[in-house]
Design a protein around this motif. Sequence first.
Motif, PDB file in Angstrom:
ATOM      1  N   UNK A 416      42.070  30.797  57.685  1.00 13.00           N
ATOM      2  CA  UNK A 416      42.918  30.419  56.548  1.00 13.00           C
ATOM      3  C   UNK A 416      44.196  31.254  56.545  1.00 13.00           C
ATOM      4  N   UNK A 417      44.062  32.557  56.795  1.00 14.92           N
ATOM      5  CA  UNK A 417      45.246  33.424  56.820  1.00 14.92           C
ATOM      6  C   UNK A 417      46.211  33.000  57.931  1.00 14.92           C
ATOM      7  N   UNK A 418      45.679  32.634  59.079  1.00 16.95           N
ATOM      8  CA  UNK A 418      46.532  32.205  60.189  1.00 16.95           C
ATOM      9  C   UNK A 418      47.218  30.880  59.890  1.00 16.95           C
ATOM     10  N   UNK A 419      46.496  29.962  59.259  1.00 17.66           N
ATOM     11  CA  UNK A 419      47.103  28.673  58.905  1.00 17.66           C
ATOM     12  C   UNK A 419      48.254  28.878  57.919  1.00 17.66           C
ATOM     13  N   UNK A 420      48.077  29.783  56.993  1.00 22.90           N
ATOM     14  CA  UNK A 420      49.132  30.029  56.005  1.00 22.90           C
ATOM     15  C   UNK A 420      50.320  30.740  56.650  1.00 22.90           C
ATOM     16  N   UNK A 421      50.048  31.663  57.563  1.00 19.80           N
ATOM     17  CA  UNK A 421      51.149  32.330  58.255  1.00 19.80           C
ATOM     18  C   UNK A 421      51.966  31.338  59.077  1.00 19.80           C
ATOM     19  N   UNK A 422      51.272  30.326  59.623  1.00 21.47           N
ATOM     20  CA  UNK A 422      51.963  29.344  60.462  1.00 21.47           C
ATOM     21  C   UNK A 422      52.563  28.204  59.648  1.00 21.47           C
ATOM     22  N   UNK A 423      52.341  28.202  58.342  1.00 16.04           N
ATOM     23  CA  UNK A 423      52.908  27.169  57.497  1.00 16.04           C
ATOM     24  C   UNK A 423      52.240  25.813  57.649  1.00 16.04           C
ATOM     25  N   UNK A 424      50.970  25.806  57.965  1.00 10.12           N
ATOM     26  CA  UNK A 424      50.241  24.546  58.136  1.00 10.12           C
ATOM     27  C   UNK A 424      49.767  24.045  56.779  1.00 10.12           C
ATOM     28  N   UNK A 425      50.033  22.784  56.484  1.00  8.89           N
ATOM     29  CA  UNK A 425      49.540  22.165  55.260  1.00  8.89           C
ATOM     30  C   UNK A 425      48.081  21.763  55.480  1.00  8.89           C
ATOM     31  N   UNK A 494      38.990  21.647  67.468  1.00 10.55           N
ATOM     32  CA  UNK A 494      38.363  22.948  67.268  1.00 10.55           C
ATOM     33  C   UNK A 494      39.449  23.950  66.893  1.00 10.55           C
ATOM     34  N   UNK A 495      39.091  24.970  66.140  1.00 12.95           N
ATOM     35  CA  UNK A 495      40.127  25.879  65.643  1.00 12.95           C
ATOM     36  C   UNK A 495      40.860  26.599  66.769  1.00 12.95           C
ATOM     37  N   UNK A 496      40.191  26.824  67.905  1.00 15.61           N
ATOM     38  CA  UNK A 496      40.893  27.472  69.013  1.00 15.61           C
ATOM     39  C   UNK A 496      41.956  26.550  69.602  1.00 15.61           C
ATOM     40  N   UNK A 497      41.714  25.247  69.568  1.00 13.32           N
ATOM     41  CA  UNK A 497      42.725  24.295  70.047  1.00 13.32           C
ATOM     42  C   UNK A 497      43.958  24.320  69.148  1.00 13.32           C
ATOM     43  N   UNK A 498      43.722  24.376  67.840  1.00 21.60           N
ATOM     44  CA  UNK A 498      44.848  24.427  66.904  1.00 21.60           C
ATOM     45  C   UNK A 498      45.603  25.748  67.041  1.00 21.60           C
ATOM     46  N   UNK A 499      44.873  26.853  67.188  1.00 16.57           N
ATOM     47  CA  UNK A 499      45.526  28.154  67.326  1.00 16.57           C
ATOM     48  C   UNK A 499      46.353  28.225  68.611  1.00 16.57           C
ATOM     49  N   UNK A 500      45.849  27.638  69.687  1.00 21.35           N
ATOM     50  CA  UNK A 500      46.634  27.604  70.925  1.00 21.35           C
ATOM     51  C   UNK A 500      47.918  26.810  70.720  1.00 21.35           C
ATOM     52  N   UNK A 501      47.831  25.756  69.932  1.00 27.63           N
ATOM     53  CA  UNK A 501      49.012  24.944  69.631  1.00 27.63           C
ATOM     54  C   UNK A 501      49.998  25.700  68.746  1.00 27.63           C
ATOM     55  N   UNK A 502      49.478  26.562  67.866  1.00 25.59           N
ATOM     56  CA  UNK A 502      50.329  27.286  66.916  1.00 25.59           C
ATOM     57  C   UNK A 502      50.888  28.594  67.472  1.00 25.59           C
ATOM     58  N   UNK A 641      58.737  28.205  57.008  1.00 28.51           N
ATOM     59  CA  UNK A 641      58.778  26.747  57.107  1.00 28.51           C
ATOM     60  C   UNK A 641      57.393  26.144  57.218  1.00 28.51           C
ATOM     61  N   UNK A 642      57.375  24.891  57.636  1.00 25.90           N
ATOM     62  CA  UNK A 642      56.137  24.158  57.818  1.00 25.90           C
ATOM     63  C   UNK A 642      55.955  23.887  59.299  1.00 25.90           C
TER      64      UNK A 642
END
Length: 646
Positions: A416-425, A494-502, A641-642
């Motif tokens: 959750x903290x990483x998603x917010x840092x990256x501006x993911x809705x 998977x969350x690792x796929x999203x993190x690699x993208x971010x 940003x987003x």
Amino acid sequence: MVATWITALLWLSLLVMGVGAVRRIRLWRQGRPNPVPFWTGLVSVPRRYLVDLHHVVARDPAMATTHVATAGGFVAAMVLLIGIYLLGLASSFFHVLLLMACGVMLIGARRVARRRRTPLPAHLSAGPWMRLPKSLMVFAVTFVALSILALVGVEQLPWLGVVLLVAVLCVALADLLFGMTWGGPMKHAFAGALHLAFHPRPQRFGGGRSTGLKPLDLSADRLGVEKVTDFHWNQLLGFDACVQCGRCEQACPAFAAGQPLNPKKLVQDLVVGMAGGSTADYAGSPHPGQSEQAACGAPDQPLFASLLDPETVWSCTTCRACVEACPMMIEHVDAVVDLRRHLTLVAGATAGKGPEVLCNLIATDNPNGNPPTHRHNWAVDLNLPLLPEVKQTDVLLWVGDGAFERRNQRTLRALVALLRRAGVAFAVLGNDELDCGDLARRLGDEATFQRLATANVRTLNQYQFARIVTTDPHAFHALKNEYPDFGGHYRVCHHTQLLAELLTVLAADGRLADSPLAGTALTYHDPCYLGRYNGEYDAPRQVLQALGAEIKEMDRSGYRARCCGGGGGAPVTDIPGKQRIPDMRMADVRETGAQLVVVACPQCCLMLEGVVEPRPQVRDVAELLLEVIEALPEPDTPFTGKAELA
């Protein structure tokens, strides 16, 4: 005279093979009907054999060259023999080709013989398999000699020579040709080719992937598999294709742990049940936990009353290591789950704490019986957006049952903290999220799985989101590969796929170059349901490499990774063995010398952290990434940003 005898022997062999083929096909057709594309399947055999099957065989280079020489030489020799002796193409050119084909086959046969020298490796079957190299060499040497005689113009042999030649050829042909359809080591050649044509999962070929379990018709008269005839006919065909190479046995974590499961032995028991006979006919590796008294099988007998111990199928972690290793592409896990479905749905004999867990799933929609409203207690201070309130979002965060475990709550909070840092809705379902049903399905309770899947699909289809993201590979697999059968077609990550993208967003200012992990030796454990089930090996490693860490791969990593022991309901059924699977996996970690093992699955985290200390530390990819980012100085211009997601 020699040519006349060989022609007669070949015609007789083909006739006997044909009779045996009819008999063998009748054995397979005892199974339940399962429509297959007949001609399309047959036409696809060469490509499936030369590309898909050989891709698995080629993982062992020595065995790959042996296979090419032996099988390729034999097939070429048979084609030429038919041309020369049955079609009359008896020219010097074809005899030279036959000489070359048999020479190559002889080289392969000698390598097979060396592989089976005493002491025989434990994973290789003995019995009839020990005479196979001799039969191959006799066949090859005989036709090498005949080809040479034909090339030098010798067409007649003394009667004694003809008698000896016919006797030798009868012995070789009995094993190599008759055995293809009547039973023996060469049976895998006939059954294997048809198995490739009529495979229960044709999506596996041509670079595809098919790992989701198939829905069970809950209105059917028979639920699951009680007798061998309850399998589909092409499953029986697949069992008959087993070459008894023992690769599945070497890969199986339950077998290594001394639990009563040997995938090779399980398949051979099912073959015994299909054809009738005794397990005394089977010559292979020891079968832990099974009585040495021979059992007999027949197609109309319940398997668990005659051949199988229920603990055999409850030992399986459903990790698909056996399926991944099998050069004949047999689907062991499907068979295990089919057998479990009967034990659970019909016999009411789920092992261990299975009945309690399934009752919890029915009553509370989670396996541990936690109040459903507590699923989001871990985030009470995070003010997470609820999808039922916002109605649409870019990312739906599926928290899964890891949300009830304190250890895995740390992973969720890090994400959750990483998603917010990256501006993911993003948003969560809140109390509307139920268990994904993976555990129920692997324990054989298809009814509970279908109820949960149907309810979740009904909920998800009310809202708009671009993708579902989860930290749980088991939920990832179910939502992605099994929910489509119930109307749930979603983009699942998977969350690792999203993190690699971010990473480009999280490290846009280049700060990760100063990572405190730079040069740190760590190892990564591949979750079975992320790797073997879904082919994702790179994304977690991309994140770790971005942190500057030195990844020290375990000997069993990637598609060969050893299971943590947490899948398939194994912690619930809890079948005893000589050692624990997570202890074996932690031993793999220690061999690398790394003091940190990184995981990407709640089950893997719990299983590996359950190993007695001292041991390497266990961290999820998300936790490690957040720790590194928080340890770095704040950027001069924080990202506000987003994130633009693909």
